[in-house]
Design an enzyme around this catalytic site. Structure first.
Site, PDB file in Angstrom:
ATOM      1  N   LYS A 126      30.522  33.962  49.749  1.00 46.19           N
ATOM      2  CA  LYS A 126      31.149  35.017  48.641  1.00 46.19           C
ATOM      3  C   LYS A 126      30.095  35.788  48.353  1.00 46.19           C
ATOM      4  O   LYS A 126      28.707  35.781  48.264  1.00 46.19           O
ATOM      5  CB  LYS A 126      31.394  34.057  47.462  1.00 46.19           C
ATOM      6  CG  LYS A 126      32.344  34.780  46.689  1.00 46.19           C
ATOM      7  CD  LYS A 126      34.060  34.499  47.414  1.00 46.19           C
ATOM      8  CE  LYS A 126      35.077  35.246  46.634  1.00 46.19           C
ATOM      9  NZ  LYS A 126      36.257  34.776  47.304  1.00 46.19           N
ATOM     10  N   ASP A 166      38.343  40.489  47.130  1.00 45.06           N
ATOM     11  CA  ASP A 166      38.733  39.423  46.142  1.00 45.06           C
ATOM     12  C   ASP A 166      38.925  40.435  45.033  1.00 45.06           C
ATOM     13  O   ASP A 166      39.361  41.568  45.048  1.00 45.06           O
ATOM     14  CB  ASP A 166      37.243  38.886  46.001  1.00 45.06           C
ATOM     15  CG  ASP A 166      37.774  37.449  45.189  1.00 45.06           C
ATOM     16  OD1 ASP A 166      38.403  36.597  45.680  1.00 45.06           O
ATOM     17  OD2 ASP A 166      37.611  37.334  43.908  1.00 45.06           O
TER      18      ASP A 166
HETATM   19  P1  NDP Z   1      42.971  41.787  41.956  1.00 43.76           P
HETATM   20  O1  NDP Z   1      41.747  42.523  41.696  1.00 43.76           O
HETATM   21  O2  NDP Z   1      43.898  42.445  43.038  1.00 43.76           O
HETATM   22  O3  NDP Z   1      43.703  41.349  40.758  1.00 43.76           O
HETATM   23  C1  NDP Z   1      43.418  40.570  39.892  1.00 43.76           C
HETATM   24  C2  NDP Z   1      44.536  40.368  38.717  1.00 43.76           C
HETATM   25  O4  NDP Z   1      43.855  39.369  37.717  1.00 43.76           O
HETATM   26  C3  NDP Z   1      44.666  41.668  37.853  1.00 43.76           C
HETATM   27  O5  NDP Z   1      45.928  41.689  37.430  1.00 43.76           O
HETATM   28  C4  NDP Z   1      43.505  41.399  36.632  1.00 43.76           C
HETATM   29  O6  NDP Z   1      44.014  42.146  35.551  1.00 43.76           O
HETATM   30  C5  NDP Z   1      43.633  39.922  36.442  1.00 43.76           C
HETATM   31  N1  NDP Z   1      42.386  39.555  36.134  1.00 43.76           N
HETATM   32  C6  NDP Z   1      41.105  39.698  36.729  1.00 43.76           C
HETATM   33  N2  NDP Z   1      40.044  39.292  36.065  1.00 43.76           N
HETATM   34  C7  NDP Z   1      40.697  38.674  34.848  1.00 43.76           C
HETATM   35  C8  NDP Z   1      40.236  38.151  33.804  1.00 43.76           C
HETATM   36  N3  NDP Z   1      38.915  37.956  33.585  1.00 43.76           N
HETATM   37  N4  NDP Z   1      41.061  37.933  32.631  1.00 43.76           N
HETATM   38  C9  NDP Z   1      42.467  38.257  32.816  1.00 43.76           C
HETATM   39  N5  NDP Z   1      42.870  38.850  33.924  1.00 43.76           N
HETATM   40  C10 NDP Z   1      42.016  39.091  34.867  1.00 43.76           C
HETATM   41  O7  NDP Z   1      42.228  40.476  42.796  1.00 43.76           O
HETATM   42  P2  NDP Z   1      43.270  39.606  43.654  1.00 43.76           P
HETATM   43  O8  NDP Z   1      44.751  39.497  43.325  1.00 43.76           O
HETATM   44  O9  NDP Z   1      42.677  39.541  44.818  1.00 43.76           O
HETATM   45  O10 NDP Z   1      42.464  38.205  43.000  1.00 43.76           O
HETATM   46  C11 NDP Z   1      43.110  37.118  42.063  1.00 43.76           C
HETATM   47  C12 NDP Z   1      42.607  35.584  42.187  1.00 43.76           C
HETATM   48  O11 NDP Z   1      43.072  35.218  43.602  1.00 43.76           O
HETATM   49  C13 NDP Z   1      41.093  35.742  41.922  1.00 43.76           C
HETATM   50  O12 NDP Z   1      40.824  34.348  41.392  1.00 43.76           O
HETATM   51  C14 NDP Z   1      40.762  35.695  43.532  1.00 43.76           C
HETATM   52  O13 NDP Z   1      39.457  35.046  43.822  1.00 43.76           O
HETATM   53  C15 NDP Z   1      41.860  34.728  44.324  1.00 43.76           C
HETATM   54  N6  NDP Z   1      42.039  35.053  45.565  1.00 43.76           N
HETATM   55  C16 NDP Z   1      42.073  36.054  46.145  1.00 43.76           C
HETATM   56  C17 NDP Z   1      42.254  36.144  47.678  1.00 43.76           C
HETATM   57  C18 NDP Z   1      42.592  37.450  48.230  1.00 43.76           C
HETATM   58  O14 NDP Z   1      42.689  37.235  49.494  1.00 43.76           O
HETATM   59  N7  NDP Z   1      42.438  38.613  47.597  1.00 43.76           N
HETATM   60  C19 NDP Z   1      42.077  35.104  48.413  1.00 43.76           C
HETATM   61  C20 NDP Z   1      42.132  33.478  47.413  1.00 43.76           C
HETATM   62  C21 NDP Z   1      42.202  33.730  46.351  1.00 43.76           C
HETATM   63  P3  NDP Z   1      43.163  43.477  35.254  1.00 43.76           P
HETATM   64  O15 NDP Z   1      43.443  44.591  35.971  1.00 43.76           O
HETATM   65  O16 NDP Z   1      43.384  43.542  33.707  1.00 43.76           O
HETATM   66  O17 NDP Z   1      41.550  43.122  35.331  1.00 43.76           O
HETATM   67  O1  2IT Z   2      38.966  33.387  47.618  1.00 44.94           O
HETATM   68  C1  2IT Z   2      39.271  33.827  48.861  1.00 44.94           C
HETATM   69  O2  2IT Z   2      39.678  32.906  49.785  1.00 44.94           O
HETATM   70  C2  2IT Z   2      39.193  35.219  49.328  1.00 44.94           C
HETATM   71  N1  2IT Z   2      38.884  36.279  48.582  1.00 44.94           N
HETATM   72  C3  2IT Z   2      39.582  35.743  50.931  1.00 44.94           C
HETATM   73  C4  2IT Z   2      38.347  35.537  51.568  1.00 44.94           C
HETATM   74  C5  2IT Z   2      38.488  36.141  52.928  1.00 44.94           C
HETATM   75  O3  2IT Z   2      37.147  36.081  53.607  1.00 44.94           O
HETATM   76  O4  2IT Z   2      39.555  36.526  53.521  1.00 44.94           O
END
Ligand code: NDP
Ligand code: 2IT
Length: 445
Positions: A126, A166
């Protein structure tokens, strides 16, 4: 935690002071491993837990950049290459002001087991930065990404380390990162990043994959209980990449999503969330979720509200770590929630997890439920390696198969280890054994 594992945990805490999220992630995995060491004493003898809990490499670097007014800012960049026993280092990059080593290490540690569960040849890593993308212009984002990659590029490679997105890192950022990598190296190496745009080497379904996959996992958990998503009331926290495609697949499978959020507040729309509007506000215009209420007079915006107090049957936390605490979990269970599927990484505190498990609801932990994103990243790598691009339908079928298999293997492993229905044990044990066997096979390196 059994005694010998507790001692290992205490040494890890002492060796990594102040990294509370990392401690939490390690503790949760180690609590499942007592029976594994009984069945496999060789893992204890060969110090497999200690070896997996120590990153193979941690890179911390300075990221200087200039804003639009010419002022210089200094951020900190990270890449923790945690474990490569099963394949190249693989895992996303997070840009968020809360990022520090403890967060990157918790995410990297979880990623090792998640990636193992996919059954694909990927190790765990990461990275990210404490850079805050909010309110920055496109040019500022571009200059930051270029500066970040100017250091990171030397650590990456198709056979070494392949980052993705992420929180705060999506298609736009990956484009700027790839552009700089290509410029510095003079090589068009698609395989060095995943989550790329479709026109420059990306895979169809990668954008949707984490959310879709999490919903498939919930579908499978419900199937075991002779239930389905049809007609269920759902809430999904966040409104970013994972939340949006979780909502999309839930609606497609007949469920009704009535609430989503961002870090400022919650939107409740009893008629069902208008996903086209969320996509426009978030993906195109990069606005706040509060603006949703300007378009739908029957929707409520709760500034600073707590989404977990809204009654629902299915909850899918898709924002960030520790967003569901013990009280939130009590509200969910008390209001009749029957399933929780974690799109986010470690969104539930240990107290919250215990409440879900004690209540006997279907609880799908992040490292199993959100593995669809990284699994589709591995499918993107396969397509790049064979210079091929698969159709949406074909790729989505593969994602569905992978999630269905992850569900089956975590379910069966939990049963085998005397914890029927406990996907926390199932995911930790199944993931750990897979990595442990590879670490043993590769010798003391
Ligand atoms: P984005 O940046 O696209 O969206 C994040 C969302 O979560 C936004 O709505 C944001 O609101 C909110 N958020 C982030 N930090 C906080 C916080 N500290 N408190 C409250 N709300 C928060 O990220 P992703 O959708 O990609 O990621 C969301 C989650 O999914 C994370 O935990 C990530 O690790 C996990 N994940 C992502 C993957 C991927 O492929 N993208 C794969 C597997 C897991 P705001 O805009 O107000 O900050
Ligand atoms: O938390 C996760 O699994 C991710 N943000 C995606 C990682 C990836 O390499 O696609």
């Amino acid at each position: 935690m059994v005694e010998n594992v507790e001692a290992i945990y205490q040494r890890i805490v002492a060796r990594n002071p102040g990294e509370t999220e990392f401690h939490q992630a390690v503790k949760e995995v180690l609590e499942s491993l007592g029976p594994v060491l009984v069945k496999h004493p060789e893992f204890a003898e060969l110090k497999i837990i200690e070896r997996i809990s120590e990153p193979e490499r941690q890179i911390i670097f300075r990221v200087p950049w200039q804003d639009d007014r010419g002022e210089i800012h200094i951020n900190r960049g990270f890449r923790v290459e945690f474990n490569s026993a099963l394949g190249v280092y693989k895992g996303g990059l997070r840009f968020h002001p809360s990022v520090y080593l403890g967060i990157i290490k918790f995410l990297g540690f979880e990623q090792i087991f998640k990636n193992a569960l996919t059954g694909l040849p990927i190790g765990g890593a990461k990275g990210g930065s404490d850079f805050d993308p909010k309110g920055k212009s496109d040019n500022e984002i571009m200059r930051f990404c270029q500066s970040f990659m100017t250091e990171l590029y030397r650590h990456l490679g198709e056979h070494t380390d392949v980052p993705a997105g992420d929180i705060g890192v999506g298609g736009r950022e990956l484009g700027y990162l790839f552009g700089q990598y290509k410029r510095i190296t003079n090589r068009y190496e698609s395989t060095v990043l995943t989550g790329k745009g479709i026109s420059w080497g990306g895979s169809l379904v990668r954008t949707e994959a984490t959310g879709y996959g999490a919903v498939y996992f919930v579908r499978e958990m419900l199937k075991m209980r002779k239930e389905s998503l049809e007609g269920k009331t759902c809430i999904v926290s966040g409104s970013g990449n994972v939340a949006i495609y979780t909502m999309e697949k839930l609606a497609e499978l007949g469920a009704k999503v009535i609430a989503c959020s961002d870090s400022n507040g919650v939107i409740v729309h009893e008629k069902g969330i208008d996903l086209d509007l969320v996509k426009r506000l978030k993906e195109v215009e990069r606005r706040r979720i509060s603006d949703y209420a300007d378009h739908h007079k029957d929707a409520k915006y709760l500034a600073g509200g707590n989404i977990w107090k809204i009654p629902c049957q299915i909850a899918m936390p898709s924002a960030t770590q520790n967003e569901i605490n013990g009280n939130d979990a009590r509200h969910l269970v008390g209001n009749g929630c029957i399933a929780v599927g974690e799109g986010a990484n470690m969104p539930t505190t240990p107290e919250g997890v215990k409440i879900f498990l004690d209540a006997g609801i279907a609880y799908g932990p992040g490292k199993a439920a959100n593995a669809g994103g990284v699994a589709t990243s591995a499918l993107e790598m396969q397509q790049n390696a064979s210079r091929d691009s698969w159709s949406f339908e074909y790729t989505e079928r593969k994602l569905d198969d992978i999630m269905t298999r992850i569900h089956a293997s975590t379910y069966e492993t939990a049963e085998e280890y005397g914890a029927a229905g406990n996907y926390v044990v199932g995911a930790n044990v199944a993931g750990f054994i897979k990595v442990a066997r590879a670490v043993v096979a590769l010798g003391c390196i």
